[in-house]
Scaffold this motif. Structure first.
Motif, short mmCIF file in Angstrom:
data_model
loop_
_atom_site.label_atom_id
_atom_site.label_comp_id
_atom_site.label_asym_id
_atom_site.label_seq_id
_atom_site.Cartn_x
_atom_site.Cartn_y
_atom_site.Cartn_z
N ASP A 1 -6.74 6.66 2.14
CA ASP A 1 -5.94 5.49 2.47
C ASP A 1 -6.24 4.32 1.53
O ASP A 1 -5.32 3.59 1.12
N ALA A 2 -7.49 4.17 1.14
CA ALA A 2 -7.85 3.10 0.20
C ALA A 2 -7.30 3.41 -1.19
O ALA A 2 -6.81 2.51 -1.89
N GLU A 3 -7.37 4.68 -1.58
CA GLU A 3 -6.82 5.07 -2.88
C GLU A 3 -5.32 4.78 -2.93
O GLU A 3 -4.82 4.22 -3.91
N ALA A 4 -4.61 5.11 -1.87
CA ALA A 4 -3.16 4.86 -1.82
C ALA A 4 -2.87 3.36 -1.92
O ALA A 4 -1.93 2.95 -2.61
N ARG A 5 -3.67 2.57 -1.25
CA ARG A 5 -3.48 1.11 -1.27
C ARG A 5 -3.65 0.54 -2.68
O ARG A 5 -2.85 -0.27 -3.14
N ILE A 6 -4.68 0.99 -3.38
CA ILE A 6 -4.94 0.50 -4.73
C ILE A 6 -3.89 1.02 -5.70
O ILE A 6 -3.40 0.29 -6.57
N ARG A 7 -3.52 2.29 -5.56
CA ARG A 7 -2.48 2.85 -6.45
C ARG A 7 -1.16 2.10 -6.28
O ARG A 7 -0.44 1.89 -7.25
N GLU A 8 -0.85 1.70 -5.06
CA GLU A 8 0.38 0.95 -4.80
C GLU A 8 0.40 -0.36 -5.59
O GLU A 8 1.45 -0.79 -6.06
N ILE A 9 -0.76 -0.96 -5.75
CA ILE A 9 -0.86 -2.21 -6.50
C ILE A 9 -0.80 -1.97 -8.00
O ILE A 9 -0.09 -2.68 -8.72
N GLN B 1 -7.04 -9.97 -2.75
CA GLN B 1 -5.93 -9.43 -1.95
C GLN B 1 -6.37 -8.24 -1.10
O GLN B 1 -5.90 -8.07 0.03
N VAL B 2 -7.30 -7.43 -1.63
CA VAL B 2 -7.74 -6.24 -0.88
C VAL B 2 -9.10 -6.45 -0.20
O VAL B 2 -9.67 -5.52 0.35
N PHE C 1 -13.46 1.81 1.73
CA PHE C 1 -12.94 2.30 0.45
C PHE C 1 -13.56 3.62 0.02
O PHE C 1 -12.91 4.41 -0.67
#
Length: 158
Positions: free
Chosen positions: A105-113, A35-36, A85
Motif C-alpha cells: 500500500d505504501a509502494e502504491a502511494r509513492i508510485r502514484e506521486i 505530504q506523505v 512503509f
C-alpha cells in the motif's frame, strides 16, 4: 534517433544548471515527504527499498546506499516501519540479519506521486539519442560517486 542540435554551454553553465536541478529537486522532495508524513531522508531510503524490488536490502545495504551510518539507518527503519512503509523480514540465509520490504500500500502511494513525474522525464529523455543517454548516464553515475566520496571525506562524523 539522431541527436538534436544543442546550444553550446560552458562547464560553469552546466554546473549552474545542475545546481538549479538539485535545488528544485530538494524542495520537491521536502514537499513530497511532508505530504506523505516522512522526512526527506526517510523518503529517500524508502526509494532505495523500492528500487531494490524483490532483492530485499539489509540495514547495512541501505546505510551504504543512503550514505548514512548503520546506527542512523536503524532509526530510519524504525520510523518507516511505524509509519507503515516497510516491514522487516528475517534473512533466509542468516538469522542474525533482517531484510527490508516495502509494504504494497505504501509502494502504491509513492508510485502514484512519482510515476507522472517519471513519465515526463522519460518524455524528456526521448529527445536525446542513445549516445547522449549513455553520456548522461555516465555523468550521473560518476557525479553520484564523486558526491558520495566528498560526503564521506567531509561530512561523516562516525
Amino acid at each position: 534517433m539522431q541527436a538534436k542540435p544543442r546550444p553550446s554551454a560552458s562547464p560553469a553553465q552546466a554546473l549552474s544548471a545542475m545546481d538549479h536541478l538539485i535545488a528544485t529537486s530538494m524542495v520537491g522532495q521536502q514537499e513530497i515527504a511532508a505530504q506523505v508524513g516522512l522526512n526527506v531522508t526517510d523518503l529517500t531510503c524508502f526509494g532505495f527499498v523500492l528500487e531494490a524490488g524483490e532483492n530485499l536490502l539489509t540495514a547495512g545495504d541501505l546505510a551504504a546506499r543512503a550514505n548514512v551510518t548503520t546506527g542512523a539507518v536503524t532509526g530510519i527503519l524504525n520510523r518507516l516501519e511505524r509509519a507503515g512503509f516497510v516491514t522487516r523480514r528475517p534473512d533466509p540465509t542468516d538469522r542474525r540479519r533482517v531484510r527490508v520490504a516495502a509494504r504494497p500500500d505504501a509502494e502504491a502511494r509513492i508510485r502514484e506521486i512519482y510515476e507522472p513525474y517519471y513519465a515526463r522525464l522519460m518524455d524528456l529523455f526521448a529527445d536525446y539519442s542513445p549516445e547522449e543517454i549513455a553520456v548522461l548516464t555516465d555523468w550521473f553515475t560518476r557525479a553520484t560517486s564523486l558526491a558520495a566520496g566528498y560526503l564521506e571525506e567531509h561530512c561523516r562524523t562516525d
